[in-house]
Design a protein around this motif. Structure first.
Motif, short mmCIF file in Angstrom:
data_model
loop_
_atom_site.label_atom_id
_atom_site.label_comp_id
_atom_site.label_asym_id
_atom_site.label_seq_id
_atom_site.Cartn_x
_atom_site.Cartn_y
_atom_site.Cartn_z
N THR A 170 60.24 18.07 14.90
CA THR A 170 60.82 17.57 16.14
C THR A 170 60.59 18.59 17.24
O THR A 170 60.23 19.74 16.99
N ARG A 171 60.80 18.17 18.49
CA ARG A 171 60.68 19.09 19.61
C ARG A 171 61.85 18.92 20.55
O ARG A 171 62.37 17.82 20.75
N THR A 172 62.31 20.04 21.11
CA THR A 172 63.42 20.08 22.06
C THR A 172 62.90 20.61 23.39
O THR A 172 62.23 21.64 23.42
N CYS A 173 63.19 19.89 24.47
CA CYS A 173 62.63 20.22 25.78
C CYS A 173 63.72 20.67 26.75
O CYS A 173 64.79 20.05 26.81
N ILE A 174 63.45 21.73 27.49
CA ILE A 174 64.33 22.22 28.54
C ILE A 174 63.51 22.27 29.82
O ILE A 174 62.61 23.10 29.95
N HIS A 175 63.81 21.38 30.76
CA HIS A 175 62.95 21.21 31.93
C HIS A 175 63.57 21.84 33.18
O HIS A 175 64.77 21.74 33.41
N THR A 176 62.74 22.51 33.97
CA THR A 176 63.14 23.04 35.27
C THR A 176 62.31 22.34 36.35
O THR A 176 61.08 22.50 36.37
N PRO A 177 62.94 21.55 37.21
CA PRO A 177 62.18 20.82 38.23
C PRO A 177 61.51 21.76 39.22
O PRO A 177 61.93 22.91 39.41
N GLY A 178 60.47 21.25 39.86
CA GLY A 178 59.81 22.00 40.91
C GLY A 178 60.65 22.01 42.19
O GLY A 178 61.51 21.16 42.39
N TYR A 179 60.37 22.98 43.04
CA TYR A 179 61.09 23.08 44.31
C TYR A 179 60.09 23.50 45.41
O TYR A 179 59.28 24.38 45.17
N PRO A 180 60.18 22.89 46.58
CA PRO A 180 61.07 21.79 46.96
C PRO A 180 60.62 20.46 46.35
O PRO A 180 59.44 20.29 46.05
N PRO A 181 61.57 19.53 46.15
CA PRO A 181 61.21 18.25 45.55
C PRO A 181 60.32 17.43 46.47
O PRO A 181 60.29 17.65 47.68
N MET A 182 59.61 16.47 45.87
CA MET A 182 58.72 15.64 46.66
C MET A 182 59.50 14.57 47.41
O MET A 182 60.41 13.94 46.87
N ALA A 183 59.14 14.36 48.66
CA ALA A 183 59.69 13.29 49.48
C ALA A 183 58.55 12.38 49.91
O ALA A 183 57.39 12.81 49.99
N PRO A 184 58.84 11.10 50.16
CA PRO A 184 57.76 10.16 50.52
C PRO A 184 56.93 10.62 51.71
O PRO A 184 55.71 10.40 51.73
N ASP A 185 57.57 11.28 52.71
CA ASP A 185 56.79 11.67 53.88
C ASP A 185 55.96 12.93 53.64
O ASP A 185 55.25 13.39 54.54
N ASP A 186 56.02 13.52 52.41
CA ASP A 186 55.10 14.59 52.07
C ASP A 186 53.67 14.08 51.98
O ASP A 186 52.72 14.85 52.13
N MET A 187 53.55 12.80 51.69
CA MET A 187 52.22 12.20 51.52
C MET A 187 51.84 11.46 52.79
O MET A 187 52.60 10.61 53.27
N THR A 188 50.69 11.79 53.34
CA THR A 188 50.27 11.12 54.57
C THR A 188 49.91 9.66 54.29
O THR A 188 49.59 9.27 53.17
N ARG A 189 49.98 8.88 55.34
CA ARG A 189 49.63 7.46 55.22
C ARG A 189 48.18 7.29 54.80
O ARG A 189 47.86 6.45 53.96
N SER A 190 47.31 8.11 55.34
CA SER A 190 45.89 8.00 55.00
C SER A 190 45.66 8.36 53.54
O SER A 190 44.83 7.73 52.86
N SER A 191 46.39 9.35 53.02
CA SER A 191 46.24 9.72 51.61
C SER A 191 46.76 8.61 50.72
O SER A 191 46.16 8.29 49.68
N LEU A 192 47.89 7.99 51.09
CA LEU A 192 48.41 6.87 50.32
C LEU A 192 47.40 5.73 50.25
O LEU A 192 47.12 5.20 49.17
N MET A 193 46.84 5.37 51.39
CA MET A 193 45.92 4.24 51.42
C MET A 193 44.65 4.54 50.62
O MET A 193 44.17 3.71 49.87
N ARG A 207 59.51 9.89 37.68
CA ARG A 207 59.97 11.24 37.99
C ARG A 207 60.10 11.44 39.50
O ARG A 207 61.00 12.15 39.95
N LEU A 208 59.21 10.87 40.28
CA LEU A 208 59.23 11.00 41.74
C LEU A 208 59.47 9.61 42.31
O LEU A 208 58.60 9.01 42.92
N HIS A 209 60.68 9.10 42.09
CA HIS A 209 60.93 7.68 42.28
C HIS A 209 60.79 7.22 43.74
O HIS A 209 60.35 6.10 43.99
N GLU A 210 61.15 8.07 44.70
CA GLU A 210 61.05 7.64 46.10
C GLU A 210 59.59 7.47 46.52
O GLU A 210 59.23 6.48 47.16
#
Length: 422
Positions: A170-193, A207-210
């Protein structure tokens, strides 16, 4: 503010920017085993990667015509330590081996898909630190497109400590999130498209639900199907599930989400509550998987059967002596019903897991991600469920034969996985 790097314009905000890490970044991936010296692994460049080859051998997986998959979610550094037995509180023990490599659900699944021949594009966020640079180098060496990653100038990249118990496997996981967290406006509209241009399917590990929701909304507008990895209840999961065409979930999720009395009844409830859903698969570890596929033919008036009884009948047909993954399915579309919940027209399928000899079973880390990566390939290749489930189980089984989520992932030339396509 706009900045030009070489000939490609990139958006630069006050906190983050879109820019591939330089190939000269330090490589962080290495392994240490008991009685051996450290082995520092130098990643090959993506240009020499086997996936880039233009010719396809007769023994390789075929390359689907539409094979661009876009993934939104986590990619991390995994610190994997194997131990003879999991420690008790306040114990001091020694590891028997140590491996440091890339991980994260989306990073693993897209690496698997890339090795199988898909063109994987990853949307995620890292920091401009040594771990982040190593993550990107490893992804690119496996053929994953990292040009849509968001990189924070400060902060830390996410990482996970994983303890692998050699005794219980078996495996046991201990996770440390990255910082700063991702926000939707981190990604440009052109990159999204541009990330969705030509995409056959979009995948999210929630994991990055927004950000995943923004991508799902645009994908839905373009009629690009969406697969959601429902590992457990997470923020934003319900909103993403409303866009899902396909769901792959863990054993505990269906009942936890629906409060249905059994797994098969929970799958019926999920298909009833999520009108866009075409199929849902629940992975069950050593017990294989169960899939409920909804019939899209509204003119049918099939026989009504109890879903729990139907599943038991399918399980009775499973050949317990077979060591390779197989699939047993209902012969035709039926109306699968659950008392007090309702009914759906569809087919129920049971997939078995590979029986891995104990001497070959090393680590189950990332087996579910490997299953999803293979499922993404199967959807792009147009595989019927009867072939998809054994194929995905075989790929997951291969990943369990090495330490870490990615070490054992098979390539499209691996002879262990091609027989399922015959």
């Amino acid at each position: 503010m706009m900045m030009s790097i070489t000939t490609v314009p990139r958006h630069l905000s006050s906190s983050s920017f879109l820019f591939p890490f330089p190939s000269s970044s330090l490589n962080f991936s290495y392994s240490i085993s008991k009685g051996r010296d450290c082995n520092f692994r130098k990643n090959m460049s993506s240009s020499s990667h086997p996936i880039q080859a233009s010719s396809t051998s007769s023994s390789s997986l075929p390359l689907p015509q539409d094979r661009i998959v876009v993934g939104v979610g986590g990619t991390v550094v995994d610190y994997l330590a194997t131990v003879d037995a999991f420690p008790n509180p306040d114990d001091k023990i020694r590891s028997t081996s140590l491996k440091i490599q890339g991980g994260g659900n989306a990073g693993n699944a897209l690496t698997c898909a890339a090795r199988l021949g898909l063109n994987s594009r990853l949307i995620s966020k890292l920091a401009n630190d040594a771990q982040g640079r190593g993550i990107v180098e490893e992804l690119e060496a496996d053929g994953v497109d990292t040009s849509h990653l968001v990189v924070s100038k400060d902060g830390n990249s996410p990482f996970t400590y994983i303890i692998v118990d050699n005794k219980t496997k078996t495996r046991t996981c201990i996770h440390t999130p990255g910082y700063p967290p991702m926000a939707p406006d981190d990604m440009t509209r052109s990159s999204l498209m541009s990330s969705l241009d030509g995409a056959r399917i979009v995948y999210s590990d929630v994991r990055l639900h927004e950000t995943a929701l923004v991508v799902a909304q645009e994908a839905s507008r373009r009629n690009i199907p969406i697969l959601v990895d429902a590992e457990k209840k997470r923020d934003g999961l319900d909103e993403l599930l409303n866009f899902a065409d396909y769901v792959v979930c863990t054993a505990k999720f269906p009942q936890a989400w629906t409060e249905a009395p059994s797994i098969p009844s929970a799958l019926v409830s999920m298909l009833m509550r999520l009108p866009n859903l075409k199929f849902v698969i629940v992975t069950l570890g050593d017990d294989g998987c169960v899939m409920l596929e909804k019939s899209l033919d509204g003119s049918l008036q099939p026989e009504e059967v109890d879903v729990d009884s139907s599943l038991q009948l399918l399980k009775q047909r499973v050949d317990g002596s077979s060591t390779i993954p197989t699939c047993i399915s209902s012969k035709s579309v039926v109306r699968l019903s659950v008392k007090g919940i309702g009914a759906v027209n569809g087919r129920l399928l049971v997939g078995t897991a590979e029986k891995i000899p104990p001497s070959e079973l090393i680590d189950t880390t990332g087996a579910g991600d490997a299953f999803i990566g293979a499922t993404l390939y199967a959807i792009c290749a147009g595989m019927p469920p009867e072939k998809m489930l054994p194929f995905a189980s075989q790929v997951a089984g291969a990943s369990c034969r090495a330490l870490g989520a990615r070490t054992g992932l098979p390539w499209r030339t691996d002879p262990r996985i091609t027989p399922h396509l015959l």
